[in-house]
Design a protein around this motif. Structure first.
Motif, PDB file in Angstrom:
ATOM      1  N   LYS A 278      38.365  29.514  45.896  1.00  0.00           N
ATOM      2  CA  LYS A 278      39.152  30.675  46.300  1.00  0.00           C
ATOM      3  C   LYS A 278      39.963  31.222  45.133  1.00  0.00           C
ATOM      4  O   LYS A 278      40.053  32.447  44.937  1.00  0.00           O
ATOM      5  N   ASN A 279      40.559  30.307  44.342  1.00  0.00           N
ATOM      6  CA  ASN A 279      41.349  30.743  43.185  1.00  0.00           C
ATOM      7  C   ASN A 279      40.490  31.464  42.166  1.00  0.00           C
ATOM      8  O   ASN A 279      40.917  32.445  41.552  1.00  0.00           O
ATOM      9  N   ILE A 280      39.274  30.957  41.984  1.00  0.00           N
ATOM     10  CA  ILE A 280      38.361  31.604  41.031  1.00  0.00           C
ATOM     11  C   ILE A 280      38.031  33.014  41.495  1.00  0.00           C
ATOM     12  O   ILE A 280      38.026  33.968  40.705  1.00  0.00           O
ATOM     13  N   ILE A 281      37.775  33.155  42.819  1.00  0.00           N
ATOM     14  CA  ILE A 281      37.455  34.480  43.357  1.00  0.00           C
ATOM     15  C   ILE A 281      38.654  35.418  43.214  1.00  0.00           C
ATOM     16  O   ILE A 281      38.522  36.562  42.763  1.00  0.00           O
ATOM     17  N   MET A 282      39.859  34.895  43.586  1.00  0.00           N
ATOM     18  CA  MET A 282      41.059  35.719  43.472  1.00  0.00           C
ATOM     19  C   MET A 282      41.362  36.065  42.020  1.00  0.00           C
ATOM     20  O   MET A 282      41.737  37.203  41.705  1.00  0.00           O
ATOM     21  N   SER A 283      41.185  35.089  41.133  1.00  0.00           N
ATOM     22  CA  SER A 283      41.422  35.339  39.714  1.00  0.00           C
ATOM     23  C   SER A 283      40.450  36.379  39.178  1.00  0.00           C
ATOM     24  O   SER A 283      40.829  37.254  38.392  1.00  0.00           O
ATOM     25  N   ARG A 284      39.213  36.287  39.625  1.00  0.00           N
ATOM     26  CA  ARG A 284      38.215  37.258  39.173  1.00  0.00           C
ATOM     27  C   ARG A 284      38.592  38.663  39.650  1.00  0.00           C
ATOM     28  O   ARG A 284      38.510  39.629  38.886  1.00  0.00           O
ATOM     29  N   GLU A 285      39.007  38.773  40.930  1.00  0.00           N
ATOM     30  CA  GLU A 285      39.409  40.073  41.453  1.00  0.00           C
ATOM     31  C   GLU A 285      40.639  40.602  40.711  1.00  0.00           C
ATOM     32  O   GLU A 285      40.712  41.790  40.397  1.00  0.00           O
ATOM     33  N   THR A 286      41.605  39.682  40.444  1.00  0.00           N
ATOM     34  CA  THR A 286      42.801  40.099  39.703  1.00  0.00           C
ATOM     35  C   THR A 286      42.449  40.587  38.305  1.00  0.00           C
ATOM     36  O   THR A 286      42.951  41.614  37.834  1.00  0.00           O
ATOM     37  N   HIS A 287      41.579  39.851  37.628  1.00  0.00           N
ATOM     38  CA  HIS A 287      41.165  40.243  36.282  1.00  0.00           C
ATOM     39  C   HIS A 287      40.421  41.573  36.304  1.00  0.00           C
ATOM     40  O   HIS A 287      40.598  42.401  35.387  1.00  0.00           O
ATOM     41  N   GLU A 288      39.619  41.781  37.348  1.00  0.00           N
ATOM     42  CA  GLU A 288      38.903  43.056  37.448  1.00  0.00           C
ATOM     43  C   GLU A 288      39.879  44.209  37.648  1.00  0.00           C
ATOM     44  O   GLU A 288      39.721  45.276  37.041  1.00  0.00           O
ATOM     45  N   ARG A 289      40.903  43.985  38.510  1.00  0.00           N
ATOM     46  CA  ARG A 289      41.906  45.030  38.706  1.00  0.00           C
ATOM     47  C   ARG A 289      42.669  45.301  37.418  1.00  0.00           C
ATOM     48  O   ARG A 289      42.914  46.457  37.049  1.00  0.00           O
TER      49      ARG A 289
END
Length: 407
Positions: free
Chosen positions: A110-121
């Motif tokens: 979940k953290n990886i997914i959230m981190s990926r979304e945060t980095h994309e934003r």
């Protein structure tokens, strides 16, 4: 094992109930217990069959061996039980560790997914900021080109500035105490500082400087815009260059400027004479004329009086009667002034009470409603806000905001 098999065979011959094979510790224990009881009985009661003493001693020795084996078996059983308990505990611990590991893996995923979304934003924001910086660079290049084109051959810079207010500073003292009857005024001038406010941005000016600086340090804020939560960024900002200077104005006491001179079919010398005669009349504030500089093409003239101070009365009269060939014309009269700049300087302005909001997401609400919601959010002390003096939000396009120097 051969002795044990012989014993088992003998015991089987006496009782007929003892099994040959030991399936587990319980079977071994049962067999030993029965054999022990039989041996005790055989030793306690007289042998009806007349067993010999040697046989009895042999049986006693065998009984002793079985007792030792029973003790060893009991000890082995206890050890096995302890091993089983320990193994069960290890199994429980292993299951708990496995559950923790699975939970950790799920959290990591979940953290990886959230981190990926945060980095994309954040990458999207950086791309937008990069594009904005490129636009600002292009604008600066255009301004530089304009400044370069405005640089005259004599080294003077011509620059258009925003509308400004002049503040009267003082009356300038006359040099060498010579009464020249001219009026010398000094005005302080400070230009307003422009700031380009782009789409989906807002400027907020607080009453307290500490509130603005605290919000800037926090960096990010979640603002409730009714239908959704907008993650906006709070940043300081830089204003463009401004200019300060002193405007020295000298109002002549001997000269006046005349305009709107009527076009008449008379020679220029005659027009000069008529203008001289008109302003020669002292009852309307004139006096003896020293010189008349008339320009027929621009329909203007500069009248110079002989007596210092003669022009002071006429300067208050914006319209002056001019009679020619029985007709009355109205001449526009204004004081003759000499203007020059001193103490010219460039300065950079910083508004420590103002913050810039970026990344305000578009909503279906109108611009005024969104501005009200932003103002309500940053006025609340629970959001580290405070009282707001001014706010400006732009949902579409670009607007310019002007800042004035505090006095």
């Amino acid at each position: 094992m051969s002795g044990l098999r012989n014993w088992r065979k003998t015991a089987n011959g006496h009782t007929g109930k003892i099994h040959w094979t030991f399936i587990n510790g319980h079977t071994l224990k049962t067999t030993m217990a029965k054999r022990f009881i039989q041996l005790q009985r055989s030793m306690a009661t007289p042998d009806p069959f007349g067993t010999s003493k040697d046989e009895m001693e042999r049986l006693a020795g065998e009984l002793k061996k079985w007792k030792e084996r029973v003790e060893k078996a009991e000890k082995a059983k206890a050890d096995l039980f302890l091993c089983k308990v320990s193994a069960d505990e290890e199994c429980v611990k292993a299951e708990e560790e496995l559950i923790k590991l699975k939970d950790f893996q799920e959290k990591q995923h979940k953290n990886i997914i959230m981190s990926r979304e945060t980095h994309e934003r954040e990458l999207h924001v950086l791309i937008e900021e990069n594009a904005e910086l490129k636009r600002e660079i292009e604008k600066l290049k255009e301004d530089l080109a304009k400044c370069s084109s405005g640089l005259s051959r004599d080294g003077q810079i011509k620059k258009q500035v925003a509308e400004m207010k002049m503040k009267f500073s003082h009356m300038e003292e006359m040099k060498n105490d010579y009464a020249d009857m001219n009026t010398h005024c000094v005005f302080g001038v400070t230009t307003k500082l422009p700031f380009r406010l782009n789409q989906n941005q807002a400027l907020l000016t607080f009453e307290d400087e500490e509130v603005a600086q605290r919000l800037i340090k926090m960096g990010k804020h979640a603002v409730n815009l009714d239908s959704k939560i907008a993650d906006v960024r709070v940043k300081p900002f830089a204003l463009e260059m401004g200019v300060k200077f002193e405007l020295h104005v000298t109002i002549s006491g001997k000269k006046i400027n005349v305009s709107e001179v009527p076009e008449l079919s008379i020679p220029e010398d005659w027009m000069r004479d008529k203008l001289e005669l008109t302003f020669y009349k002292s009852e309307q504030g004139g006096g003896e004329v020293e010189n008349v500089n008339y320009d027929k093409q621009s329909r203007t003239a500069v009248i110079t009086f002989l007596r210092p101070g003669a022009a002071n009365g006429l300067a208050r009269c914006t319209k002056y009667p001019f009679f020619v060939n029985g007709r009355c014309y109205r001449l526009s009269v204004s004081p003759d002034t000499d203007v020059h700049l001193e103490k010219f300087q460039l300065y950079c302005g910083i508004s420590k009470k103002t913050i810039l909001l970026k990344r305000i997401e578009e909503t279906e609400d109108d611009e005024e409603s969104v501005q009200d919601m932003i103002e309500i959010h940053f006025q609340k002390p629970s959001n580290s806000g405070g009282e707001i003096e001014k706010i400006k939000y732009v949902s579409k396009g670009v607007t310019w905001v002007w800042f004035e120097e505090d006095t």
